[in-house]
Design a protein around this motif. Sequence first.
Motif, PDB file in Angstrom:
ATOM      1  N   THR A  32      -0.301  10.462   5.753  1.00  0.00           N
ATOM      2  CA  THR A  32      -0.441  11.909   5.892  1.00  0.00           C
ATOM      3  C   THR A  32       0.871  12.591   6.224  1.00  0.00           C
ATOM      4  OG1 THR A  32      -1.144  11.534   8.185  1.00  0.00           O
ATOM      5  CG2 THR A  32      -2.872  11.830   6.541  1.00  0.00           C
ATOM      6  N   HIS A  33       2.005  11.898   6.011  1.00  0.00           N
ATOM      7  CA  HIS A  33       3.303  12.514   6.255  1.00  0.00           C
ATOM      8  C   HIS A  33       3.536  13.729   5.374  1.00  0.00           C
ATOM      9  CE1 HIS A  33       5.843   9.235   8.424  1.00  0.00           C
ATOM     10  NE2 HIS A  33       5.158   9.996   9.235  1.00  0.00           N
ATOM     11  N   SER A  34       2.948  13.737   4.191  1.00  0.00           N
ATOM     12  CA  SER A  34       3.195  14.831   3.267  1.00  0.00           C
ATOM     13  C   SER A  34       2.400  16.078   3.619  1.00  0.00           C
ATOM     14  CB  SER A  34       2.867  14.390   1.829  1.00  0.00           C
ATOM     15  OG  SER A  34       3.734  13.360   1.421  1.00  0.00           O
ATOM     16  N   GLY A  35       1.672  16.051   4.725  1.00  0.00           N
ATOM     17  CA  GLY A  35       0.969  17.232   5.189  1.00  0.00           C
ATOM     18  C   GLY A  35      -0.488  17.298   4.803  1.00  0.00           C
ATOM     19  N   VAL A  36      -0.934  16.399   3.937  1.00  0.00           N
ATOM     20  CA  VAL A  36      -2.301  16.403   3.432  1.00  0.00           C
ATOM     21  C   VAL A  36      -2.804  14.964   3.414  1.00  0.00           C
ATOM     22  CG1 VAL A  36      -3.744  16.893   1.415  1.00  0.00           C
ATOM     23  CG2 VAL A  36      -1.906  18.470   2.034  1.00  0.00           C
ATOM     24  N   ALA A  37      -4.081  14.773   3.716  1.00  0.00           N
ATOM     25  CA  ALA A  37      -4.660  13.430   3.689  1.00  0.00           C
ATOM     26  C   ALA A  37      -5.180  13.128   2.287  1.00  0.00           C
ATOM     27  CB  ALA A  37      -5.789  13.329   4.706  1.00  0.00           C
ATOM     28  N   PRO A  38      -4.643  12.110   1.606  1.00  0.00           N
ATOM     29  CA  PRO A  38      -5.121  11.771   0.260  1.00  0.00           C
ATOM     30  C   PRO A  38      -6.383  10.923   0.332  1.00  0.00           C
ATOM     31  CG  PRO A  38      -3.299  10.342   0.852  1.00  0.00           C
ATOM     32  CD  PRO A  38      -3.494  11.282   2.016  1.00  0.00           C
ATOM     33  N   LEU A  39      -7.408  11.322  -0.394  1.00  0.00           N
ATOM     34  CA  LEU A  39      -8.685  10.605  -0.392  1.00  0.00           C
ATOM     35  C   LEU A  39      -9.026  10.231  -1.831  1.00  0.00           C
ATOM     36  CD1 LEU A  39     -11.819  11.608   1.684  1.00  0.00           C
ATOM     37  CD2 LEU A  39     -12.024  10.656  -0.608  1.00  0.00           C
ATOM     38  N   THR A  40      -9.057   8.927  -2.107  1.00  0.00           N
ATOM     39  CA  THR A  40      -9.261   8.433  -3.470  1.00  0.00           C
ATOM     40  C   THR A  40     -10.679   7.923  -3.664  1.00  0.00           C
ATOM     41  OG1 THR A  40      -6.933   7.798  -3.645  1.00  0.00           O
ATOM     42  CG2 THR A  40      -8.464   6.773  -5.188  1.00  0.00           C
ATOM     43  N   VAL A  41     -11.291   8.335  -4.770  1.00  0.00           N
ATOM     44  CA  VAL A  41     -12.611   7.839  -5.161  1.00  0.00           C
ATOM     45  C   VAL A  41     -12.543   7.405  -6.621  1.00  0.00           C
ATOM     46  CG1 VAL A  41     -13.916   9.212  -3.497  1.00  0.00           C
ATOM     47  CG2 VAL A  41     -13.348  10.193  -5.719  1.00  0.00           C
ATOM     48  N   LEU A  42     -13.400   6.469  -6.998  1.00  0.00           N
ATOM     49  CA  LEU A  42     -13.435   5.962  -8.371  1.00  0.00           C
ATOM     50  C   LEU A  42     -14.741   6.337  -9.052  1.00  0.00           C
ATOM     51  CD1 LEU A  42     -10.905   4.222  -7.687  1.00  0.00           C
ATOM     52  CD2 LEU A  42     -11.958   2.393  -9.030  1.00  0.00           C
ATOM     53  N   THR A  43     -14.629   6.667 -10.325  1.00  0.00           N
ATOM     54  CA  THR A  43     -15.812   6.910 -11.137  1.00  0.00           C
ATOM     55  C   THR A  43     -16.427   5.582 -11.571  1.00  0.00           C
ATOM     56  OG1 THR A  43     -14.312   7.122 -13.025  1.00  0.00           O
ATOM     57  CG2 THR A  43     -15.075   9.154 -11.993  1.00  0.00           C
ATOM     58  N   LYS A  44     -17.655   5.645 -12.050  1.00  0.00           N
ATOM     59  CA  LYS A  44     -18.369   4.434 -12.457  1.00  0.00           C
ATOM     60  C   LYS A  44     -17.749   3.852 -13.731  1.00  0.00           C
ATOM     61  CE  LYS A  44     -21.735   6.875 -15.374  1.00  0.00           C
ATOM     62  NZ  LYS A  44     -23.171   7.190 -15.585  1.00  0.00           N
ATOM     63  N   PRO A  45     -18.023   2.584 -14.032  1.00  0.00           N
ATOM     64  CA  PRO A  45     -17.550   2.007 -15.296  1.00  0.00           C
ATOM     65  C   PRO A  45     -18.099   2.804 -16.477  1.00  0.00           C
ATOM     66  CG  PRO A  45     -18.372   0.297 -13.828  1.00  0.00           C
ATOM     67  CD  PRO A  45     -18.736   1.600 -13.201  1.00  0.00           C
ATOM     68  N   PHE A  46     -17.219   3.063 -17.439  1.00  0.00           N
ATOM     69  CA  PHE A  46     -17.612   3.857 -18.601  1.00  0.00           C
ATOM     70  C   PHE A  46     -16.638   3.542 -19.728  1.00  0.00           C
ATOM     71  CE2 PHE A  46     -18.265   7.760 -21.100  1.00  0.00           C
ATOM     72  CZ  PHE A  46     -19.647   7.848 -21.062  1.00  0.00           C
ATOM     73  N   PRO A  47     -17.108   3.515 -20.975  1.00  0.00           N
ATOM     74  CA  PRO A  47     -16.212   3.171 -22.087  1.00  0.00           C
ATOM     75  C   PRO A  47     -15.015   4.110 -22.177  1.00  0.00           C
ATOM     76  CG  PRO A  47     -18.502   3.124 -22.797  1.00  0.00           C
ATOM     77  CD  PRO A  47     -18.497   3.722 -21.420  1.00  0.00           C
ATOM     78  N   CYS A  48     -13.844   3.519 -22.389  1.00  0.00           N
ATOM     79  CA  CYS A  48     -12.615   4.298 -22.551  1.00  0.00           C
ATOM     80  C   CYS A  48     -12.290   4.389 -24.037  1.00  0.00           C
ATOM     81  CB  CYS A  48     -11.468   3.624 -21.801  1.00  0.00           C
ATOM     82  SG  CYS A  48      -9.857   4.417 -22.044  1.00  0.00           S
ATOM     83  N   PRO A  49     -11.870   5.553 -24.520  1.00  0.00           N
ATOM     84  CA  PRO A  49     -11.535   5.676 -25.941  1.00  0.00           C
ATOM     85  C   PRO A  49     -10.258   4.936 -26.324  1.00  0.00           C
ATOM     86  CG  PRO A  49     -11.054   7.714 -24.777  1.00  0.00           C
ATOM     87  CD  PRO A  49     -11.782   6.841 -23.816  1.00  0.00           C
ATOM     88  N   GLY A  50      -9.473   4.523 -25.334  1.00  0.00           N
ATOM     89  CA  GLY A  50      -8.223   3.828 -25.625  1.00  0.00           C
ATOM     90  C   GLY A  50      -8.425   2.348 -25.892  1.00  0.00           C
ATOM     91  N   GLU A  51      -7.472   1.764 -26.612  1.00  0.00           N
ATOM     92  CA  GLU A  51      -7.494   0.329 -26.909  1.00  0.00           C
ATOM     93  C   GLU A  51      -6.166  -0.319 -26.523  1.00  0.00           C
ATOM     94  OE1 GLU A  51      -8.414   0.065 -31.044  1.00  0.00           O
ATOM     95  OE2 GLU A  51     -10.511   0.669 -30.791  1.00  0.00           O
ATOM     96  N   CYS A  52      -5.552   0.145 -25.462  1.00  0.00           N
ATOM     97  CA  CYS A  52      -4.222  -0.311 -25.062  1.00  0.00           C
ATOM     98  C   CYS A  52      -4.213  -1.817 -24.828  1.00  0.00           C
ATOM     99  CB  CYS A  52      -3.786   0.403 -23.791  1.00  0.00           C
ATOM    100  SG  CYS A  52      -4.000   2.191 -23.849  1.00  0.00           S
TER     101      CYS A  52
END
Length: 550
Positions: free
Chosen positions: A97-117
């Motif tokens: 939180t040094h940057s002044g804001v608390a970062p809160l990360t959440v993940l979405t559910k598994p879902f097909p990605c259009p990419g084929e990297c």
Amino acid sequence: MPCMPTLTLSKWSDAAGRAFDVDADEQGLLDLLARLAALEDRRPEAYLQAVNSHARRTGRHFAKTELVDGYRQLVAAGKLAEDPDLLRRITRKPMRTHSGVAPLTVLTKPFPCPGECIFCPTFASLPKSYVPDEPGSLRALQNAFDPFRQTRSRLAAFQAIGHSAGKIELLILGGTWSAYPREYQTWFVQRCLDALNGVESTSLAQAQQINESAAHRNVGLVIETRPDAISPREVAHLRRLGVTKVQLGLQSLDDRILALNKRGHTAAEMRQAVRLLRGAGFKIVLHWMANLYGDTLESDYADFLRLWSDPAIRPDELKIYPNSLLKETELYRDYYLKGLYQPYAEQDLVALIARCKPHVPPYCRINRIFRDIPSPHIVEGNKKTNLRQLVQQHMAGQGSRCRCLRCREVRRQQVDPRQLRLHILPYDTDVTREFFLSFVTPEDGVAGFLRLALPRSSAVVPIAEVADAAMIREVHVYGPALGVGKQGQGEAQHRGLGRRLVCMAERIARDEGFSRLAVISAIGARAYYRRLGFTLGDLYMTKPIRTISA
């Protein structure tokens, strides 16, 4: 009393999940907190020496979370005077939180990605490109990818380790956000806000309205997506969700490299995506990858320079992700095992990034230079999670320096507003004239900054509501995250720097011929901008620019 083993920084337990009875160890805790408060030596070794000299009645040391929890209980009971400096010292992972804001990360559910990297790992239980034992993945799996549960658990964790969570930057990760059904997107954001608000809502609009005055305000909403998913319609949808920052997988500006790695988009599509997002006022974070299939050290260096020489790119923030070779990828199966691909040696990668970093302009922040992938997944190449430190050491040996925002943030430093100077850095993109305003200390530390975009014409703004307006794309004042309305002791936050930056932006916009000033406000920042004279429209907040009579 049982003999206690000496603690080290790596072995100091957080005592997660253990109930702490402050009454049973009250005097010992008071003695330890008094010693820590009196310490003049701020080195971690001195801190641990103090902790090692005090024990609970059970014979073991006080855990990090117990120090924070015990401090709060004692203050609430009137048995200990409130001491913000002491709380900062016992807070676990203060860098979060040094940057002044608390970062809160959440993940979405598994879902097909259009990419084929070819470099992306695939696990059925996770969104594409994530691995099961990454910290964010573990938390998402533990909470069944439920946005409400993920958000509440992170808020509880912030509380346990002593961080203020009054200002939350919500990062929604999980691959290509734009590929998910819009109904799911709306529900996901609404449930995250419900968790921040502590009350249930009946719609996203209601959740947003409640959050304007909630205890945990959303002051930034970040999603990640592909450049070929960005369109004027998508841009408007993102604003309606409350998004303020977009992460795009650039990976490379070389069409040959993009094709070899099966990215599925071109550099031209990336430029168009950045134009649309910049014209709409979003903060832009690009992901750039070194050591892709077909790359060389020299081609990577040349590609990195194009990030800044190409006026259509020039991101606000950058994540440098050297390609990590994982078994669960096409790159490993069809290229590495056949001798067609070889990761860079660690020393070569360090030298490459050290060569690149001095070219980063002062308006850009390098958020990361290595993705947090557990080393057992990496087949070959760099496995060091402290790659940034290795790069900094290499640069120091070469006598070079990085002036990106992250390297210059004041963080926890005490700031004397009288010594700050305002620095204005203008630069051009292909659709805007940008002004990067920053308050800088005599040591070149950045205490706060503002991004102002002046569109070259209304045609480059994809949303009609702000087509004729100058746009504040970001205002950020550094310092440990504080609760809404609370005052710091010398940190840059709450020193009026944000208001002064906005006033200067208004003056610049007026001098450049604009009559309206817009801001891409996060939901939880609306009250702040209202106090500065902005009013809420459909997707943005705006104010008329004051004229000065002759």
